[in-house]
Design a protein around this motif. Structure first.
Motif, PDB file in Angstrom:
ATOM      1  N   LEU A   1      35.980  51.177  45.161  1.00 20.39           N
ATOM      2  CA  LEU A   1      36.671  52.261  45.870  1.00 20.39           C
ATOM      3  C   LEU A   1      37.089  53.283  44.821  1.00 20.39           C
ATOM      4  CD1 LEU A   1      38.871  50.152  48.333  1.00 20.39           C
ATOM      5  CD2 LEU A   1      36.617  51.180  48.740  1.00 20.39           C
ATOM      6  N   TYR A   2      36.333  54.360  44.757  1.00 23.09           N
ATOM      7  CA  TYR A   2      36.507  55.398  43.733  1.00 23.09           C
ATOM      8  C   TYR A   2      37.411  56.497  44.293  1.00 23.09           C
ATOM      9  CZ  TYR A   2      35.278  59.120  40.418  1.00 23.09           C
ATOM     10  OH  TYR A   2      35.330  60.116  39.493  1.00 23.09           O
ATOM     11  N   ARG A   3      38.491  56.772  43.582  1.00 23.84           N
ATOM     12  CA  ARG A   3      39.487  57.718  44.080  1.00 23.84           C
ATOM     13  C   ARG A   3      39.129  59.155  43.698  1.00 23.84           C
ATOM     14  NH1 ARG A   3      44.474  56.280  45.785  1.00 23.84           N
ATOM     15  NH2 ARG A   3      44.384  54.344  44.579  1.00 23.84           N
ATOM     16  N   ARG A   4      39.073  60.011  44.715  1.00 26.05           N
ATOM     17  CA  ARG A   4      38.852  61.434  44.506  1.00 26.05           C
ATOM     18  C   ARG A   4      40.184  62.166  44.592  1.00 26.05           C
ATOM     19  NH1 ARG A   4      34.018  63.838  45.580  1.00 26.05           N
ATOM     20  NH2 ARG A   4      35.142  65.575  44.646  1.00 26.05           N
ATOM     21  N   SER A   5      40.446  63.033  43.633  1.00 28.75           N
ATOM     22  CA  SER A   5      41.642  63.870  43.695  1.00 28.75           C
ATOM     23  C   SER A   5      41.367  65.175  42.964  1.00 28.75           C
ATOM     24  CB  SER A   5      42.840  63.158  43.054  1.00 28.75           C
ATOM     25  OG  SER A   5      42.768  63.192  41.647  1.00 28.75           O
TER      26      SER A   5
ATOM     27  N   THR B   1      45.951  49.501  41.387  1.00 29.94           N
ATOM     28  CA  THR B   1      44.717  49.081  40.713  1.00 29.94           C
ATOM     29  C   THR B   1      44.837  47.648  40.208  1.00 29.94           C
ATOM     30  OG1 THR B   1      44.152  51.340  40.065  1.00 29.94           O
ATOM     31  CG2 THR B   1      43.169  49.564  38.769  1.00 29.94           C
ATOM     32  N   ILE B   2      45.940  47.335  39.533  1.00 25.30           N
ATOM     33  CA  ILE B   2      46.156  45.982  39.014  1.00 25.30           C
ATOM     34  C   ILE B   2      46.184  44.968  40.157  1.00 25.30           C
ATOM     35  CG2 ILE B   2      47.753  44.465  37.774  1.00 25.30           C
ATOM     36  CD1 ILE B   2      46.345  46.469  35.961  1.00 25.30           C
ATOM     37  N   LYS B   3      46.819  45.338  41.254  1.00 24.79           N
ATOM     38  CA  LYS B   3      46.893  44.439  42.417  1.00 24.79           C
ATOM     39  C   LYS B   3      45.498  44.114  42.948  1.00 24.79           C
ATOM     40  CE  LYS B   3      49.175  43.952  46.916  1.00 24.79           C
ATOM     41  NZ  LYS B   3      50.066  44.605  47.908  1.00 24.79           N
ATOM     42  N   SER B   4      44.600  45.109  42.959  1.00 21.34           N
ATOM     43  CA  SER B   4      43.236  44.862  43.453  1.00 21.34           C
ATOM     44  C   SER B   4      42.459  43.942  42.510  1.00 21.34           C
ATOM     45  CB  SER B   4      42.490  46.191  43.656  1.00 21.34           C
ATOM     46  OG  SER B   4      41.906  46.675  42.461  1.00 21.34           O
ATOM     47  N   ILE B   5      42.805  43.962  41.221  1.00 18.54           N
ATOM     48  CA  ILE B   5      42.174  43.050  40.261  1.00 18.54           C
ATOM     49  C   ILE B   5      42.734  41.642  40.433  1.00 18.54           C
ATOM     50  CG2 ILE B   5      41.758  42.578  37.817  1.00 18.54           C
ATOM     51  CD1 ILE B   5      42.239  45.630  37.330  1.00 18.54           C
ATOM     52  N   GLN B   6      44.047  41.543  40.580  1.00 18.97           N
ATOM     53  CA  GLN B   6      44.678  40.234  40.768  1.00 18.97           C
ATOM     54  C   GLN B   6      44.227  39.560  42.063  1.00 18.97           C
ATOM     55  OE1 GLN B   6      48.735  41.769  40.388  1.00 18.97           O
ATOM     56  NE2 GLN B   6      49.044  40.422  38.607  1.00 18.97           N
TER      57      GLN B   6
ATOM     58  N   ASP C   1      42.905  54.407  38.455  1.00 24.37           N
ATOM     59  CA  ASP C   1      43.185  54.921  39.794  1.00 24.37           C
ATOM     60  C   ASP C   1      42.175  54.429  40.825  1.00 24.37           C
ATOM     61  OD1 ASP C   1      41.097  56.366  38.741  1.00 24.37           O
ATOM     62  OD2 ASP C   1      41.816  58.325  39.377  1.00 24.37           O
ATOM     63  N   ASP C   2      41.242  53.565  40.417  1.00 24.53           N
ATOM     64  CA  ASP C   2      40.242  53.033  41.341  1.00 24.53           C
ATOM     65  C   ASP C   2      40.641  51.639  41.810  1.00 24.53           C
ATOM     66  OD1 ASP C   2      38.837  55.362  40.980  1.00 24.53           O
ATOM     67  OD2 ASP C   2      37.460  54.525  39.491  1.00 24.53           O
ATOM     68  N   LEU C   3      39.915  51.148  42.829  1.00 25.51           N
ATOM     69  CA  LEU C   3      40.215  49.837  43.405  1.00 25.51           C
ATOM     70  C   LEU C   3      38.928  49.036  43.554  1.00 25.51           C
ATOM     71  CD1 LEU C   3      42.548  51.023  46.340  1.00 25.51           C
ATOM     72  CD2 LEU C   3      43.258  50.292  44.056  1.00 25.51           C
ATOM     73  N   TRP C   4      39.080  47.711  43.604  1.00 31.79           N
ATOM     74  CA  TRP C   4      37.972  46.810  43.887  1.00 31.79           C
ATOM     75  C   TRP C   4      38.230  46.054  45.173  1.00 31.79           C
ATOM     76  CZ3 TRP C   4      37.649  44.044  38.462  1.00 31.79           C
ATOM     77  CH2 TRP C   4      36.913  44.853  37.572  1.00 31.79           C
ATOM     78  N   LYS C   5      37.160  45.740  45.917  1.00 30.40           N
ATOM     79  CA  LYS C   5      37.258  44.778  47.008  1.00 30.40           C
ATOM     80  C   LYS C   5      37.433  43.373  46.399  1.00 30.40           C
ATOM     81  CE  LYS C   5      36.722  47.466  50.626  1.00 30.40           C
ATOM     82  NZ  LYS C   5      35.534  47.387  51.480  1.00 30.40           N
ATOM     83  N   PRO C   6      38.076  42.455  47.125  1.00 26.54           N
ATOM     84  CA  PRO C   6      38.450  41.158  46.535  1.00 26.54           C
ATOM     85  C   PRO C   6      37.307  40.309  45.992  1.00 26.54           C
ATOM     86  CG  PRO C   6      39.687  41.535  48.553  1.00 26.54           C
ATOM     87  CD  PRO C   6      38.675  42.640  48.462  1.00 26.54           C
TER      88      PRO C   6
END
Length: 323
Positions: free
Chosen positions: A199-203, A20-25, A89-94
């Motif tokens: 990008l929303y994580r389903r679990s 998650t942090i990597k997708s923010i950076q 646990d979610d992600l962003w596109k750059p």
């Protein structure tokens, strides 16, 4: 002062926090502060965060208070002109931040901007995408019907409207984001970026697996919203309840395809149809009915393969559009 404050509530997030942090950076817009609220984690979350060398990162630790409280604590720490949230646990596109900021600059009357959402699994593989919607301006009536913004990892807000809307409700155990968005929508126009940025994580461990908690929270938010809504929008209440029960039916099926899960999904879907019969004409409802019949009458392995085939070859939204 940074332009944007990015708030990350984190509770026992060791499996996903670094991704998650990597997708923010990786954002193409870099003038932000990154505020992580450690919400009483007992795993390696803090240890992993300590390995990140980024002057924009600020970590604050508290006793566990729950997701709404963690977001509120992040708001209290934020110094940016704009505020946004992403769960751990979610992600962003750059280009998420860059595109949303441009949208607000192009639409100065708007106080909030949102993008489209795609869903990923525990391995970060694509599952499906939320339908592409272009609603902006006064989105309040549309938002009363359903939370089409989809998650708490989406919106970017001008600071003055965060202050005007108040805090996330700490008593809500689910859909606290929808409750918050409704308050914002009553205050200001929204802008939309027509791209899949979230990008929303389903679990099976996520909040969306806790059906009873979700049902109670949805009913609370809907009752509260329609008490505040003007008389001319009261006719939307049954449609709102129907959409909520259809969503709960989908979660029952997603989290358990055994007999109990199927029966629970059936009950929720029946309730939705009783509340608003026209929901049966909706493509999303028809797909859910097909999946329910498949799981109910075919052997479990065959049903699973058919549903996977349906999702891969006939998705609601093209995979190429969402990637």
């Amino acid at each position: 002062m940074p332009c944007v404050s990015v708030i990350v509530p984190a509770y026992n997030a060791e499996k996903t926090i670094l991704e998650t942090i990597k997708s923010i950076q990786a954002q193409t817009f870099s003038d932000f502060e990154l505020i992580v609220i450690n919400d009483g984690s007992s795993d390696r979350t803090i240890e992993l965060l300590s390995t990140i060398n980024d002057p924009r990162l600020k970590v604050f630790s508290y006793e566990n208070g729950g997701l709404p409280v963690a977001r509120n604590r992040g708001i209290q720490r934020a110094t940016g002109e704009f505020i946004t949230f992403i769960d751990a646990d979610d992600l962003w596109k750059p280009n998420k931040l860059e595109a949303q900021l441009k949208a607000l600059q192009a639409y100065p009357e708007a106080g909030v901007v949102y993008s489209w959402t795609a869903f990923i699994d525990e391995n970060s593989d694509f599952l499906y995408a939320w339908e592409p919607l272009h609603w902006q301006g006064n989105i309040y009536p549309k938002l009363l019907i359903r939370n089409f913004i989809s998650s708490g990892s989406n919106i970017l807000i001008r600071r003055q409207f965060v202050q005007a809307a108040g805090e996330f409700d700490p008593n809500l155990k689910s859909v606290e984001d929808w409750d918050y968005y409704l308050r914002l929508a009553a205050l200001c126009p929204f802008a939309v970026v027509p791209e899949y940025h979230i990008l929303y994580r389903r679990s099976t461990q996520s909040m969306t697996s806790k059906i009873e908690i979700m049902e109670n929270a949805n009913l609370t938010v809907i009752e509260r919203a329609f008490k505040a809504a003007p008389p001319e929008l009261q006719y939307l209440k049954n449609q709102s309840l129907a959409n909520a029960y259809r969503y709960l039916a989908k979660q029952c099926l997603f989290n358990g395809s055994d007999r109990q899960g199927v029966q629970q999904a059936q009950r929720k879907l029946l309730k939705a149809i009783q509340l608003s019969p026209k929901i049966l004409l909706n493509r999303e409802t028809l797909r859910l009915v097909l999946k329910l019949l498949t799981v109910k009458f075919l052997p479990q392995g065959t049903a699973r393969r058919f549903i996977q085939f349906l999702g891969k070859n006939f998705p609601m939204v093209s995979v190429s559009k969402a990637n």
